[in-house]
Design a protein around this motif. Structure first.
Motif, PDB file in Angstrom:
ATOM      1  N   ILE A 130      -0.429 -57.439 -66.705  1.00 21.83           N
ATOM      2  CA  ILE A 130       0.516 -56.688 -67.549  1.00 21.83           C
ATOM      3  C   ILE A 130      -0.014 -56.572 -68.978  1.00 21.83           C
ATOM      4  O   ILE A 130       0.081 -55.516 -69.606  1.00 21.83           O
ATOM      5  N   THR A 131      -0.604 -57.657 -69.484  1.00 20.54           N
ATOM      6  CA  THR A 131      -1.057 -57.654 -70.879  1.00 20.54           C
ATOM      7  C   THR A 131      -2.337 -56.846 -71.091  1.00 20.54           C
ATOM      8  O   THR A 131      -2.789 -56.693 -72.222  1.00 20.54           O
ATOM      9  N   ARG A 132      -2.916 -56.296 -70.027  1.00 18.17           N
ATOM     10  CA  ARG A 132      -4.075 -55.401 -70.188  1.00 18.17           C
ATOM     11  C   ARG A 132      -3.626 -53.992 -70.607  1.00 18.17           C
ATOM     12  O   ARG A 132      -4.428 -53.177 -71.033  1.00 18.17           O
ATOM     13  N   ALA A 133      -2.341 -53.661 -70.406  1.00 17.90           N
ATOM     14  CA  ALA A 133      -1.846 -52.299 -70.645  1.00 17.90           C
ATOM     15  C   ALA A 133      -1.423 -52.111 -72.099  1.00 17.90           C
ATOM     16  O   ALA A 133      -0.736 -52.953 -72.666  1.00 17.90           O
ATOM     17  N   LYS A 134      -1.834 -50.997 -72.696  1.00 16.89           N
ATOM     18  CA  LYS A 134      -1.454 -50.691 -74.079  1.00 16.89           C
ATOM     19  C   LYS A 134      -0.233 -49.779 -74.145  1.00 16.89           C
ATOM     20  O   LYS A 134       0.667 -49.985 -74.940  1.00 16.89           O
ATOM     21  N   LYS A 135      -0.223 -48.715 -73.319  1.00 12.60           N
ATOM     22  CA  LYS A 135       0.845 -47.718 -73.413  1.00 12.60           C
ATOM     23  C   LYS A 135       1.800 -47.737 -72.221  1.00 12.60           C
ATOM     24  O   LYS A 135       2.967 -47.415 -72.368  1.00 12.60           O
TER      25      LYS A 135
END
Length: 437
Positions: free
Chosen positions: A398-403
């Motif tokens: 989850i924390t790999r996603a920016k947008k």
């Protein structure tokens, strides 16, 4: 490692000794008055800045949106007022690039910083006899750093240099041996700042809110008014894979105008209908089908075409390409037996015999994504993945996603991951050695 950490902590030498007598209220007041964005640090953030500038080794840990980047920038700004030299490093090329972008300063991979020499058996030129020339060293994404690499970092730190280790201890541990960041924190011998407050500008993000929910053992929420976190339910692995392909190739680009090049599929496993291997084959067929007169090359079970997104699988110091680097095939010459891959604007040539170093990267394992960020992450979560359904894996993904983050699968699989907080023990005894007097 334990011996070197203790030596650093016990050394009375300091290249930033000026900060020992600083009036911190005055310093932080000056910062907030002179910064363009007028940032006012929270109490915990102020403590972290003081700790980094007065302690020989300090650790800064916390999840997304808790202000780690703000602290690094503040430390850099204060050091600049005293003309101090700072070096920044991270374990991978992508993590180093992110650190450079967020800090506004040059950052290198740890291997480049330590000046690895391929001609001398990949030895590091920077060590206790030739230490790094800096007043402070800041190493980011330390959850990814294994025992051997951290030992080499510590060898290269001069006794008077200050060391700031930054990372998220709740992410997946390093691929290599040990659980360095978690063990140093658990030992209690170094000062640690644990950031756990999500700042207002980050609190509106479904990605950040759900990452913290998962980390605390709660199910993520999928409110309809949020435009950055979605769930598509599908139980059968083959059907889930087909739905995921459609979400990546059609639904997200059509609804949000996001390029497929900004979408990264992360899977808990390599095997299975919704594993990285099968998804790569399907995504390649959908996003980059064979075109007339276009050469392609098959290496074992892998098929390569021009414009394919590819992932480097191991460090290649001769080519200056490292494990986890993602590029795009720009040329295939079957007569010459050569494939050229573009990495961050740089063209790298591979002979046909070197292609075991590459694999398709439309989908990759969550482990391979560590240290990276992507505009959009799409994640299959199925009970078929039960072997690897762990809280820290879901949290890391989850924390790999920016947008935007999209999960395709079942709520049962998500629940299995959230409930499973068992972290495999790694028997390095680093924590115990650090505690020994």
């Amino acid at each position: 490692m334990a011996r070197r950490i203790k030596q650093l902590l016990e050394s009375s030498q300091s290249r930033v000794a000026e900060f020992a007598g600083v009036n911190w209220d005055k310093a932080f007041g000056w910062l907030s008055a002179t910064q363009k964005d007028g940032i006012v640090l929270a109490e915990r953030q102020r403590e972290a800045v003081e700790m980094a500038l007065t302690g020989k080794i300090s650790i800064l840990t916390g999840g997304p949106g808790t202000g780690k980047t703000t602290i690094i920038k503040t430390v850099l700004r204060l050091l600049a007022t005293k003309d101090k030299q700072v070096l920044l490093a991270a374990p991978t090329g992508r993590a180093a690039k992110r650190l450079a972008e967020s800090s506004g300063r040059e950052a290198k991979t740890i291997h480049r910083l330590l000046e690895v020499s391929p001609s001398e058996g990949f030895k590091f030129q920077r060590n206790q006899d030739n230490p790094l020339e800096c007043d402070m060293l800041i190493v980011d994404e330390c959850s990814m750093v294994d025992l051997i690499l951290m030992n080499n970092v510590l060898k290269a730190v001069h006794p008077a240099t200050h060391l700031l280790l930054v990372g998220d201890a709740d992410q997946l541990p390093s691929v290599g041996a040990g659980n360095v960041l978690r063990d140093i924190i658990a030992s209690g011998v170094t000062p640690v700042t644990q950031l756990d407050v999500i700042f207002r500008q980050a609190a509106g993000s479904g990605i950040i809110t759900n990452a913290h929910r998962v980390n605390q053992g709660n199910m993520p929420l999928f409110p309809k008014h949020k435009q950055d976190f979605y769930f598509f339910g599908k139980e059968d692995p083959a059907e889930a894979a087909d739905l995921l392909i459609d979400v990546v190739a059609r639904r997200i680009p059509e609804k949000f105008g996001i390029s497929v090049n900004d979408i990264q599929v992360l899977s808990p496993m390599h095997r299975g209908a919704a594993g990285a291997r099968a998804l790569n084959e399907k995504l390649q067929a959908r996003l980059n089908p064979l075109r007339y007169n276009q050469p392609e090359y098959r290496s074992g079970s892998r098929l390569f075409r021009v414009d394919d997104r590819v992932l480097q699988l191991r460090n290649n110091y001769d080519k200056d390409v490292f494990n986890g680097d993602v590029g795009r095939i720009e040329h295939i010459d079957l007569e010459e037996g050569e494939i050229r891959v573009e990495f961050e604007g740089r063209s790298v040539s591979y002979e046909i015999g070197d292609l075991d170093e590459l694999t398709l990267a439309y989908a990759m394992s969550v482990h391979k994504s560590q240290g990276s960020e992507y505009p959009v992450v799409v994640l299959p979560m199925l009970t078929q993945h039960y072997m690897l359904l762990q809280r820290n894996l879901l949290y890391t993904a989850i924390t790999r996603a920016k947008k935007m983050a999209v999960i395709v699968g079942t709520r049962k699989a998500i629940a299995m991951a959230v409930k499973n907080n068992k972290i495999a023990a790694r028997w390095s005894a680093l924590k115990e050695r650090l505690r020994e007097r």
